[in-house]
Design an enzyme around this catalytic site. Structure first.
Site, PDB file in Angstrom:
ATOM      1  N   ILE A 145       0.819  -1.230   0.000  1.00  0.00           N
ATOM      2  CA  ILE A 145       0.000   0.000   0.000  1.00  0.00           C
ATOM      3  C   ILE A 145       0.846   1.271   0.000  1.00  0.00           C
ATOM      4  O   ILE A 145       0.335   2.361  -0.170  1.00  0.00           O
ATOM      5  CB  ILE A 145      -0.984   0.029   1.191  1.00  0.00           C
ATOM      6  CG1 ILE A 145      -0.249  -0.186   2.528  1.00  0.00           C
ATOM      7  CG2 ILE A 145      -2.107  -0.952   1.009  1.00  0.00           C
ATOM      8  CD1 ILE A 145      -1.144  -0.008   3.742  1.00  0.00           C
ATOM      9  N   GLY A 146       2.120   1.129   0.187  1.00  0.00           N
ATOM     10  CA  GLY A 146       2.943   2.338   0.169  1.00  0.00           C
ATOM     11  C   GLY A 146       4.393   2.005   0.441  1.00  0.00           C
ATOM     12  O   GLY A 146       4.750   0.834   0.645  1.00  0.00           O
ATOM     13  N   GLU A 183      10.268   4.509   4.824  1.00  0.00           N
ATOM     14  CA  GLU A 183      11.698   4.810   4.733  1.00  0.00           C
ATOM     15  C   GLU A 183      12.533   3.534   4.724  1.00  0.00           C
ATOM     16  O   GLU A 183      13.552   3.435   4.057  1.00  0.00           O
ATOM     17  CB  GLU A 183      12.063   5.703   5.939  1.00  0.00           C
ATOM     18  CG  GLU A 183      13.529   5.958   6.167  1.00  0.00           C
ATOM     19  CD  GLU A 183      14.123   6.858   5.095  1.00  0.00           C
ATOM     20  OE1 GLU A 183      13.368   7.394   4.278  1.00  0.00           O
ATOM     21  OE2 GLU A 183      15.367   6.976   5.072  1.00  0.00           O
ATOM     22  N   GLY A 230      11.333   0.322   4.034  1.00  0.00           N
ATOM     23  CA  GLY A 230      10.865  -0.753   3.154  1.00  0.00           C
ATOM     24  C   GLY A 230       9.397  -0.557   2.858  1.00  0.00           C
ATOM     25  O   GLY A 230       8.812   0.474   3.204  1.00  0.00           O
ATOM     26  N   VAL A 254       5.291  -0.798   2.810  1.00  0.00           N
ATOM     27  CA  VAL A 254       4.193  -0.920   3.776  1.00  0.00           C
ATOM     28  C   VAL A 254       3.123  -1.736   3.063  1.00  0.00           C
ATOM     29  O   VAL A 254       2.754  -1.427   1.930  1.00  0.00           O
ATOM     30  CB  VAL A 254       3.628   0.462   4.159  1.00  0.00           C
ATOM     31  CG1 VAL A 254       2.518   0.307   5.197  1.00  0.00           C
ATOM     32  CG2 VAL A 254       4.727   1.358   4.709  1.00  0.00           C
ATOM     33  N   ASP A 266       6.545  15.715  15.394  1.00  0.00           N
ATOM     34  CA  ASP A 266       6.256  15.721  13.963  1.00  0.00           C
ATOM     35  C   ASP A 266       4.763  15.538  13.740  1.00  0.00           C
ATOM     36  O   ASP A 266       4.348  14.770  12.877  1.00  0.00           O
ATOM     37  CB  ASP A 266       7.060  14.613  13.267  1.00  0.00           C
ATOM     38  CG  ASP A 266       7.152  14.846  11.759  1.00  0.00           C
ATOM     39  OD1 ASP A 266       6.781  15.946  11.302  1.00  0.00           O
ATOM     40  OD2 ASP A 266       7.573  13.920  11.047  1.00  0.00           O
TER      41      ASP A 266
HETATM   42  O1  ACK Z   1      -1.580   7.833   2.568  1.00  0.00           O
HETATM   43  P1  ACK Z   1      -1.503   6.365   2.613  1.00  0.00           P
HETATM   44  O2  ACK Z   1      -2.483   5.562   1.880  1.00  0.00           O
HETATM   45  O3  ACK Z   1      -1.412   5.870   4.106  1.00  0.00           O
HETATM   46  O4  ACK Z   1      -0.016   5.956   2.203  1.00  0.00           O
HETATM   47  C1  ACK Z   1       0.808   5.768   3.310  1.00  0.00           C
HETATM   48  C2  ACK Z   1       1.679   4.546   3.139  1.00  0.00           C
HETATM   49  O5  ACK Z   1       1.150   3.521   3.956  1.00  0.00           O
HETATM   50  C3  ACK Z   1       3.140   4.762   3.508  1.00  0.00           C
HETATM   51  O6  ACK Z   1       3.221   5.163   4.849  1.00  0.00           O
HETATM   52  C4  ACK Z   1      -0.078   3.922   4.480  1.00  0.00           C
HETATM   53  N1  ACK Z   1      -0.184   3.396   5.841  1.00  0.00           N
HETATM   54  C5  ACK Z   1       0.739   3.468   6.814  1.00  0.00           C
HETATM   55  N2  ACK Z   1       0.271   2.881   7.927  1.00  0.00           N
HETATM   56  C6  ACK Z   1      -0.954   2.404   7.640  1.00  0.00           C
HETATM   57  C7  ACK Z   1      -1.950   1.712   8.391  1.00  0.00           C
HETATM   58  N3  ACK Z   1      -1.744   1.391   9.655  1.00  0.00           N
HETATM   59  N4  ACK Z   1      -3.080   1.400   7.777  1.00  0.00           N
HETATM   60  C8  ACK Z   1      -3.291   1.749   6.490  1.00  0.00           C
HETATM   61  N5  ACK Z   1      -2.403   2.398   5.736  1.00  0.00           N
HETATM   62  C9  ACK Z   1      -1.247   2.730   6.305  1.00  0.00           C
HETATM   63  C10 ACK Z   1      -0.121   5.438   4.470  1.00  0.00           C
END
Ligand code: ACK
Length: 967
Positions: free
Chosen positions: A620-621, A624, A626, A628, A739
Site C-alpha cells: 500500500i505504500g 523509509e 521498506g 508498507v 512531527d
Molecule cells: O496515505 P496512505 O495511503 O497511508 O499511504 C501511506 C503509506 O502507507 C506509507 O506510509 C499507508 N499506511 C501506513 N500505515 C498504515 C496503516 N496502519 N493502515 C493503512 N495504511 C497505512 C499510508
C-alpha cells in the site's frame, strides 16, 4: 411557442463595458468587465429572439429567448461580440437565465431539453461576421437549478438561475463566447464576464502594484513592494497575490525616513517644533527642552541661545549649559596638607558630567596683583578633571596668602563663550587647623537612636564653630549631622544594626581630621530584650527535652526491635504497594534509547509474532525502511484482523534495524483509541516487520485532499477531537511527538483519526517535509513552533502549535500550510506576527483555537486537555460553529497583524458585539430567507460556494458604505 418572461433584474443596455472595484477582508479587488447581450454589435443570432419586455416598474428589460421545443434536432447559436482579454489570464462568466420545466409542457414528446451549452474561442482580433461553431471549445453544459412551470407563469413567479464558469488560461488578446441551445426553452437575461486581480495596495509603507493571480489556483504570485515617498526599506517588503485576488502574507517593511512620521499609510514631514532623529515608524517628538525648530521635516532641533549640545549628546537629549560656580568652599589645614572641600553648584546646567578644576594663585595685600602659584605646589589627586568635590594641596609655603579658584565644568563648558564661573577662597598658611577631638563615648541607646559624647580637642587653635558627625551602615552612602556641643543624639537608626561613626571639629581655620571609626549599635528595648531572652529559654528547654526523648526512643527500639521488625516489614510492603499503584496510574513514557541494548526495549514493549500468522495481501505504500503492506493477522482463538505491515528491506545495517524497531518500542507503550495500535513485531526471522492495526482510509492529508468538501463541519471537528485526545494521552505520558502533521495521522473506515509515526529524531530524519535549520537539526518548518526551530525547545507546547497547523490542514481539506512560500519566508512571517488566515468556511471558534495554539509565548498555548474539552463543548453545542470567520472578520489596523474578532455564539451576540442590536429582527428575517434558499445543500463544497457568494454580498455592502449610502 411564446413565453412572457418577467425579468425584473434585467440590466440596462445603456451600460457599456466598465469596471468597478470591490473591497474585502484582505483587500481583494475584483475588477469586472461587463458585457451584455442585446447590443447592436452582437454578430450572430440564429433562432434566438431579442425580446424587450417591460418589468413591473415599466422599465425595459432585454432578453434573448429561444423555445423550439416542438421540433427535434435543434442547434441554435447566440454569439457575443469580441471581448478584449485585458490583463486577465482566467475569466469568469456569470449567466442569469430562466428555463422552462419540460414536464410542464404536456404536449412535447421527448424533444424538450433543460440545458444549454457555453462555448468560447480565443482570437487576437475580432473576425467580422464569420461564425464557425467548429472553431469553438465547449466550456460546460449549463443546467438550471430551478425551472419554472406554467403555474409559476400564471403567478408571475420568477425563477432566475445564476451560474458562473471559469475559463483559462486565455492566451490571445480576446475571445468570443457563444451559447448553444439544443432544444430548451430559455431566456438569457444577463451575462457578465470578469476577472480577478489583487489591486494596488499599500502595506507596511510599501506599494504593491495591481497583480493578476496565477491561473493555477493553488499557486501564489510573489510581489516585491516599493517604499512610499520619504520611506526607506527595512526588510524587503513582499506580498503574495492569491488566486481569489487576495493579498496574503505581508513580509518585510519600509520605515519613514528621518524627519518623517507615519500617518495613514504614508510618511508625513514633522511639523515645526517637532523632530525625528532616526528612521523608523515612531512618531515625531516635541523638540527636547531648550531646543527648537521652525521648519518641517527636522531631524535634529537647534539649541536655544546659551544652550549647547556636546558632540556625543544624542539628538533626543535636552540642550544644556555650563554649570554655575561651586558653593560653600571650606578648607582644613595642618602643617603639611591643606584640604579644600566644596558643595556642588546649584545649577549643574542640566548635565551629569560635572568635573572641577582648581587654580592656585598667590596674592599680595592688593587682590588685583595675583600670580599663578607655579610648579612648587602639588594637588592630590590632581587639579583638573576632579570628580569629587575635594582636593588636597601639598608642598605649600608657610605664611603666604593663597587664593584657590574652584571652577565647575561640564560637557558643554568648552562650547560656551561666556566668562567662567568660579568660587574663590583665600587661605593664609600660618593659621593652624584644630587637632582631633578626644575619645567618643556611647551614653545610651534605644531601639532607633543612640546618644554620643566626646572630649573637645586639646588644641582647637581658635574658637570651635561646630562638630560634624558622619555615620553609615555600609560605606556606599553616609549621613551626617552637626552639633555645636560635644554631644549628639542620632535618631532614625535601624534596630540591632551596627553603624560606623566619625566626628570632626571645625574652627575658622577649617576642619580637624576625622576620629578613627567607632562601631556602635542602637540597642534593643528592655521588652525586646526580655522577649529575646524568653525565646532563648524556650529553645534551650526544647533542645534539652528533644535530646532526652531521642535517648529514650533509642533505648526502646534497641530493646523491642526483634519483635517489631516483622510488623515494620508489613507496613513498608503496603506503603510500597500504594506507591506502585499510584505510579502505575501515572504511567510515563520510557525512551527506548535509555536501554543499553535497544532490542531489549522492543521485547519489553512489543509482542513477538510468528510470521506464519501473518498473511501479506498487497503493497500500500513505501516507508523509509521498506514497503508498507496490508494483510491479515491470525491470532489463535480469535477472528482474523486486517493489519498494516511495515517491513525492513534486506541488506540493512544494525543501526537501521535499531531505528526501525525503535518505533515499535515507542508505539508498544501506548494504549489509546486515538493512537495507532501495535499488534506486534517479527524480529526472529526475516524480513523484520512491525504489525499495526489497519486504517482503511490511509493518511489524513491525502484522504482530505481526495474528499475535498465532502464532510460537515461537525465531522471535521470530530476528527480533530480524536487527534487532540490522542495527543492529550501522549502529553500525559510525557511523550513529545515533534512531527505532528496531517500526513502522520491515519484514518480508519469510521473516520476515526489516530496519531502515528513515532520515533523521535528518526521521524524527523525520514519526514520529507523536514529541512535542516541553522541550529543543525532537521525540522518540518511549517508545522513547528518557533522556539523548537530556533533552539530545539520541543515540548507538549510545541506539539500544541503543530496541532493548530493540523487543524488548519483539516479545515482546508489538506491545503499545504503557507502554500508554496519558502521555509525562510514562513519563519520570517511567523516572527513578524503573521498567522495563517482561517480557511474558507471555517467556524470562527476553530480559527480562534488555532490562533491560540500559535501564540509565541509557549506557556500561553492551550494544553491538550483544554483543547479536548473546548472541542467537546463545540460538538455538544453545534450552533457555536455557525459563525464563520468571513462573516465577522474585522480588518486589523496595521497590515501583518492577526485579524481580531470576538468569539460569538449567536447572530444576536454578534450584532450586540458590534452595537447593532437594533437590527436583530431585520437580520433574523433576512437570514431566514437566505436559509430557505439553502434547503438541501448538504455538501460542504456547495456550502463553501454559497458562503463565498455571501461574502461577495458583504463586499458589496462595504462598497455601498464606502460610497456613503446608509444601510
Ligand atoms: O496515505 P496512505 O495511503 O497511508 O499511504 C501511506 C503509506 O502507507 C506509507 O506510509 C499507508 N499506511 C501506513 N500505515 C498504515 C496503516 N496502519 N493502515 C493503512 N495504511 C497505512 C499510508
Amino acid at each position: 411557442m411564446f413565453f412572457l418572461l418577467l425579468l425584473p433584474q434585467w440590466i440596462s443596455t445603456s451600460e457599456t463595458i466598465g469596471a468597478y472595484t470591490w473591497g474585502s477582508r484582505v483587500c481583494v479587488c475584483v475588477c469586472i468587465i461587463r458585457i451584455f447581450l442585446g447590443f447592436p454589435t452582437l454578430l450572430f443570432s440564429f433562432q434566438w429572439d431579442a425580446i424587450t419586455e417591460m418589468d413591473e416598474h415599466n422599465r425595459p428589460i432585454h432578453t434573448y429567448q429561444v423555445c423550439n421545443v416542438m421540433e427535434p434536432n435543434q442547434n441554435n447559436w447566440l454569439q457575443t461580440n469580441w471581448v478584449s482579454r485585458d490583463a486577465a489570464q482566467k475569466i469568469y462568466v456569470e449567466m442569469k437565465f430562466t428555463l422552462r420545466d419540460c414536464n410542464s409542457i404536456p404536449w412535447v414528446l421527448g424533444t424538450c431539453k433543460e440545458t444549454f451549452n457555453l462555448y468560447y474561442v480565443e482570437s487576437d482580433e475580432p473576425h467580422g461576421v464569420k461564425f464557425k461553431p467548429s472553431q469553438y471549445t465547449k466550456i460546460d453544459t449549463i443546467a438550471a437549478d430551478e425551472s419554472f412551470t406554467q403555474m409559476d407563469l400564471g403567478d408571475r413567479i420568477l425563477k432566475l438561475n445564476t451560474e458562473v464558469r471559469e475559463v483559462g488560461p486565455i492566451n490571445k488578446k480576446g475571445f468570443y463566447l457563444a451559447f448553444q441551445d439544443i432544444g430548451a426553452c430559455i431566456a438569457l437575461v444577463s451575462v457578465r464576464v470578469y476577472y480577478k486581480k489583487c489591486p494596488f495596495t499599500v502595506r507596511n509603507l510599501a506599494m504593491f502594484p495591481d497583480t493578476i493571480p496565477r491561473v493555477d489556483s493553488s499557486s501564489l504570485v510573489e510581489v516585491r513592494g516599493s517604499c512610499v515617498k520619504s520611506a526607506e526599506e527595512r526588510d524587503t517588503p513582499k506580498l503574495y497575490c492569491g488566486a481569489d485576488g487576495d493579498w496574503l502574507v505581508p513580509l518585510g517593511r519600509c520605515i519613514c525616513s528621518v524627519g518623517y512620521e507615519e500617518l495613514d499609510g504614508s510618511c508625513h514631514a514633522c511639523r515645526p517644533g517637532f523632530y525625528k532623529a532616526f528612521a523608523g515608524n515612531v512618531k515625531c517628538s516635541k523638540c527636547p527642552p531648550h531646543s527648537l525648530t521652525h521648519i518641517e521635516a527636522t531631524s535634529v532641533c537647534q539649541c536655544e541661545k546659551g544652550y549647547f549640545r556636546a558632540e556625543k549628546d544624542p539628538p533626543t537629549m535636552a540642550c544644556t549649559r555650563p554649570p554655575s560656580a561651586p558653593r560653600n568652599v571650606v578648607f582644613n589645614i595642618n602643617e603639611t596638607a591643606l584640604m579644600l572641600e566644596w558643595s556642588p553648584p546649584s545649577d549643574t546646567g542640566g548635565r551629569k558630567d560635572l568635573t572641577y578644576s582648581v587654580v592656585c594663585k598667590k596674592c599680595g595685600s592688593d587682590a588685583s596683583q595675583c600670580e599663578v602659584c607655579g610648579g612648587g605646589i602639588r594637588f592630590v589627586p590632581r587639579h583638573t578633571g576632579l570628580t569629587n568635590s575635594s582636593v588636597t594641596v601639598l608642598d605649600f609655603v608657610s605664611h603666604v596668602n593663597y587664593t584657590f579658584e574652584i571652577e565647575a565644568t561640564n560637557g558643554v563648558s568648552e562650547l560656551s563663550f561666556s566668562p567662567k564661573q568660579f568660587t574663590a577662597i583665600t587661605v593664609t598658611t600660618d593659621q593652624d587647623a584644630p587637632t582631633l577631638i578626644g575619645m567618643v563615648r556611647k551614653d545610651w541607646a534605644s531601639q532607633n537612636s543612640i546618644a554620643l559624647s566626646w572630649q573637645e580637642p586639646d588644641f582647637p587653635h581658635g574658637a570651635i564653630l561646630d562638630y560634624e558627625i558622619k555615620y553609615y551602615e555600609k560605606q556606599l552612602s553616609y549621613s551626617s549631622t552637626r552639633s555645636k556641643a560635644p554631644s549628639v543624639i542620632v535618631t532614625g537608626l535601624k534596630p540591632a544594626t551596627k553603624y560606623i561613626f566619625h566626628i570632626r571639629v571645625r574652627t575658622a581655620a577649617g576642619y580637624s581630621g576625622y576620629t578613627s571609626p567607632s562601631s556602635l549599635c542602637a540597642s534593643l528595648s528592655a521588652s525586646d530584650m526580655a522577649a529575646e531572652q524568653g525565646q532563648i529559654l524556650v529553645i534551650a528547654t526544647a533542645a534539652v527535652g528533644g535530646f532526652t526523648l531521642l535517648v529514650i526512643l533509642t533505648l526502646f527500639f534497641l530493646i523491642t526491635v526483634p519483635s517489631k521488625i516483622k510488623n515494620l516489614r508489613i507496613i513498608f510492603k503496603s506503603l510500597n504497594h500504594i506507591y506502585r499503584a499510584k505510579i502505575r496510574r501515572l504511567k510515563t513514557y520510557i525512551d527506548p534509547d535509555t536501554y543499553e541494548d535497544p532490542s531489549l526495549a522492543v521485547h519489553e514493549f512489543a509482542k513477538e509474532i510468528d510470521p506464519s500468522r501473518i498473511r501479506i495481501e498487497r503493497v500500500i505504500g513505501a516507508g523509509e525502511f521498506g514497503e508498507v503492506c496490508s494483510g491479515r493477522l491470525k491470532t489463535p482463538g480469535k477472528r482474523e484482523i486486517p493489519v498494516a505491515i511495515k517491513t525492513l528491506k534486506g541488506g540493512y545495517m544494525d543501526r537501521q534495524r535499531r531505528d526501525f524497531l525503535r518505533e515499535a518500542s515507542i508505539m508498544g507503550q501506548f494504549d489509546h483509541p486515538n493512537i495507532i495500535r501495535l499488534e506486534g513485531v517479527v524480529t526472529k526471522s526475516k524480513p523484520v516487520m512491525i504489525v499495526v492495526e489497519y486504517m482503511e482510509n490511509g493518511s489524513l492529508d491525502s484522504f482530505l485532499r481526495k474528499h475535498d468538501g465532502h464532510f460537515t463541519v461537525i465531522q471535521l471537528v470530530g476528527m480533530l477531537r480524536g487527534i487532540a485526545s490522542g495527543m492529550k494521552y501522549l502529553s500525559d505520558m510525557g511523550y513529545v511527538h515533534r512531527d505532528l502533521a496531517a500526513r502522520n495521522i491515519l484514518v480508519n473506515s469510521n473516520l476515526m483519526c489516530k496519531v502515528s509515526d513515532f520515533g523521535l529524531s528518526r521521524v524527523l530524519e525520514d519526514d520529507p517535509e523536514a529541512a535542516y535549520t541553522t541550529s543543525g537539526g532537521k525540522i518540518p518548518i511549517r508545522w513547528t513552533a518557533p522556539e523548537a526551530i530556533a533552539y530545539r525547545k520541543f515540548s507538549s507546547a510545541s506539539d500544541a502549535w503543530s496541532y493548530g497547523i493540523v487543524m488548519w490542514e483539516v479545515m482546508s481539506y489538506g491545503e499545504r500550510p503557507y502554500w508554496e512560500m519558502s521555509n525562510q519566508d514562513v519563519i520570517l512571517s511567523i516572527e513578524e506576527g503573521y498567522r495563517l488566515p482561517a480557511p474558507m468556511g471555517c467556524p470562527a471558534s476553530l480559527h480562534q483555537l488555532m490562533l491560540h495554539c500559535w501564540q509565541k509565548e509557549r506557556n500561553l498555548r492551550p494544553k491538550f486537555s483544554d483543547i479536548v474539552s473546548f472541542l467537546d463543548k463545540l460538538i455538544r453545542n453545534p450552533s457555536t460553529l455557525h459563525t464563520l470567520v468571513e462573516d465577522i472578520l474585522v480588518m486589523p489596523d496595521s497590515p501583518g497583524e492577526v485579524p481580531e474578532y470576538p468569539l460569538f455564539v449567536s447572530v444576536s451576540d454578534w450584532l450586540d458585539s458590534i452595537k447593532m442590536g437594533q437590527y436583530k429582527n431585520n437580520f433574523m428575517a433576512a437570514v431566514y430567507n437566505l436559509l430557505s434558499l439553502q434547503i438541501g445543500v448538504a455538501l460542504i463544497g456547495h456550502q463553501r460556494r454559497i458562503v463565498s457568494s455571501l461574502q461577495t454580498l458583504r463586499l458589496h455592502m462595504m462598497h455601498i458604505q464606502e460610497k456613503g449610502f446608509h444601510v
